[in-house]
Scaffold this active site. Structure first.
Site: not given
Length: 611
Positions: A81, A122-124, A491, A517
């Site tokens: 991201d 990480c994020d997703k 984001e 974020s």
């Protein structure tokens, strides 16, 4: 007892062809009949949180095989991201969550795997794998790549901790010289691992501990520390045990939906509120709950946010505290222990590693146990050497931080705030709710009113902020950036970072139907639902309209009378719900497909097929 799923492809005369192909992957006669465990990895050289995972899948695989299983590894995609931020690449971030969930389902069901070890970070990636695990409902253990060490730079004769956001803020602040910006950039992200603050990746990996689907320490043990290797080794042995308990002993208690129950989701959200986690976790928990067929909604999050205090403040809320400091204070089990002491958890529920969460806390909470092993585990410290190699250092603090009065983790009696770190606001601007990370909001602006400065995209908002068009007291409103309107619900880290760069972090608010974020802070209100593209009131706001924000009372109100709003709605219905300005944005077929099925942020932005 349920038969092993893998028997579909490994048993019977008619499966000779399938067995022939299995043999070509390395399976022997004695392997047919053993549980086949999918090692769901996410290695990529694009993402620092995943760059060190290449060999870790095979580490888990070897442990699975030594425990009597058959391991078969595959990889999912992983979007960074931070690298995708600030341009059209961010349109792909949230949709990648669905793609990851689908790809895990496709691989596991196509090959009839019996269980999974999910190696995320990480994020997703963690949310996508979590959605898949609850969709498939076969035994699973999560083990993530671990947090990055905080960056450190010598600044004005002292050592200052840094992270990605510091580099972004400095780059847009004219008070920093080019040399200073370069020094921050080179120091901000020193090692492999997920970004060092309580951003989305670390928030989600912490929540897997609260959900009961990962081992203690998963959310906080540094990627570089040798102690993290134990999590991967144990995951390999544990998943074989869970598979045998389900398929050979008919023990359904080991299944993800038996562990990640409604109470477990309440526990996870309670943890999130207490540690001031990323607002993205709201999206992901709502989405995961739907996969588990659990009725966990924004109303539940609102209810919990009104009674859970802030027990831990981590960057970006406090720039000097990072995940390495949370681990030093006892990690997620330390925070859960204090929540339990306050009567805010359900601890009678199971985890993948313990009969109940209560028993796990008795063993793993550093304020309850005298175990030398546990205290040593939570004394793991950063190595201070830039590296992309996992488990590459063994440095330790002299002792664990058990100070619950003034330490990194606090008791309820000594909480940073008795009001939670996340809040759901409702009002005529967000009838289905919106989210604010209150842990990152200065007390002076918990109540805020100001004129709306309208931007039809993140790009135009960034230009407006950098060109000095935003003044103290303004409310930056960015719309048509929701799941459908973006599409992809970008984001807004650059707008919030640039407000800080301009000295407006405590003087302005930002409202959007997009998201933020985990690195965002300030009065940043996102997930406004319904979004503009769905006919939400945010699409009716006009330049200069006054918006009233009242976080203590959980309200957000557009100060325009109903009759005027009705007139505007009729005009917008006729014109169509689309941005008033042309956006130079290439929307591919893949993104159009996501937008066509995407639901509101209030439902986790999951896809819904037309009736």
């Amino acid at each position: 007892m349920p038969p092993y799923r893998s028997r579909t492809t490994t048993h019977g005369r008619n499966m000779a062809g399938a067995r022939g192909l299995w043999r070509a992957t390395g399976m022997k006669d004695e392997d047919f009949g053993k549980p086949i465990i999918a090692v769901v990895n996410s290695f990529t050289q694009f993402v620092p949180g995943h760059v060190h995972l290449k060999d870790l899948g095979q580490l888990v695989a070897r442990e699975i095989e030594s425990a009597g299983g058959v391991a078969k590894e595959f990889n999912t995609i992983a979007v960074d991201d931070g690298i995708a931020m600030g341009h059209d690449g961010m349109l792909y971030s949230l949709p990648s969550r669905e793609l990851i969930a689908d790809s895990v389902e496709y691989m596991v069901n196509a090959h009839c795997a019996d269980a999974m070890v999910c190696i995320s970070n990480c994020d997703k990636i963690t949310p996508g794998m979590l959605m898949a695990a609850l969709r498939l409902n076969i035994p699973v253990v999560f083990v993530s790549g671990g947090p990055m060490e905080a960056g450190k730079v010598v600044w004005e004769d002292s050592v200052k901790k840094l992270d990605l956001v510091d580099a972004m803020v400095a780059a847009a602040d004219d008070h920093y010289t080019d040399e200073q910006v370069k020094a921050i950039e080179r120091s901000a992200c020193p090692t492999c691992g997920s970004c060092s603050g309580m951003f989305t990746a670390n928030s989600m990996n912490c929540l897997t501990e609260a959900l009961g689907l990962s081992l203690p320490g998963n959310g906080s043990t540094l990627a570089t520390h040798a102690d993290r290797k134990r999590l991967f080794v144990e995951a390999g042995h544990l998943i074989v045990d869970l598979a045998r308990r389900y398929y050979e002993q008919d023990d359904e208690s080991v299944l993800p939906r038996s562990i990640a129950t409604f109470s477990a989701f309440e526990n996870a959200m309670t943890l999130d509120i207490a540690m001031g986690g990323s607002t993205n976790t709201v999206l992901h928990l709502l989405a995961a709950a739907q996969e588990a067929e659990i009725d966990f909604t924004m109303a539940d999050i609102d209810r919990l946010s009104r009674r859970v205090p802030v027990l831990c403040k981590v960057a970006p809320a406090v720039s000097s505290v990072h995940m390495e400091d949370v681990h030093h204070a006892g990690g997620i089990m330390g925070i859960l222990g204090q929540l339990d002491n306050a009567g805010l958890l359900t601890t009678s529920i199971p985890t993948v590693h313990s009969e109940t969460l209560a028993k796990a806390l008795d063993h793993w909470d550093v304020t309850r146990t005298n175990s030398e092993m546990v205290h040593k585990f939570y004394s793991a410290a950063p190595g201070g050497v830039p590296t992309q190699v996992a488990f590459s250092q063994e440095r330790r603090f002299d002792k664990v931080d058990t100070d619950r009065e003034k330490g990194v983790i606090r008791s309820k009696e000594h909480a940073f705030s008795q009001d939670g770190g996340l809040a759901v606001l409702y009002g005529n601007l967000a009838e289905d709710g919106c989210i604010v990370k209150t842990a990152g909001v200065d007390d002076s602006i918990l109540k805020f009113s100001g004129p709306a400065r309208i931007f039809e995209s993140q790009d135009s908002a960034v230009l407006g902020i950098l060109n000095g068009k935003i003044k103290p007291g303004d409310i930056v409103l960015i719309r048509y950036e929701g799941p459908r309107g973006g599409p992809g619900m970008q984001e807004m880290l650059y707008p919030t970072s640039y407000l800080k760069s301009k000295g407006l972090g405590k003087a302005c608010a930002l409202i959007t139907d997009g998201r933020f974020s985990g690195g965002s802070s300030g009065l940043s209100i996102g997930h406004v639902s319904p979004e503009a593209a769905e006919g939400g009131t945010i699409g009716l706001v006009r330049e200069g309209d006054i918006i009233d924000i009242d976080i203590p009372n959980r309200k957000i109100h557009l100060a325009v009378d109903d009759a005027t709003l009705a007139e505007r709605r009729a005009e917008q219905d006729a014109a169509g719900w689309k941005p008033a300005e042309e956006r130079k944005r290439k929307i591919s077929t893949a993104l159009k497909a996501y937008a066509a099925m995407a639901t509101s942020a209030a439902r986790g932005a999951v896809r819904k097929l037309p009736d």
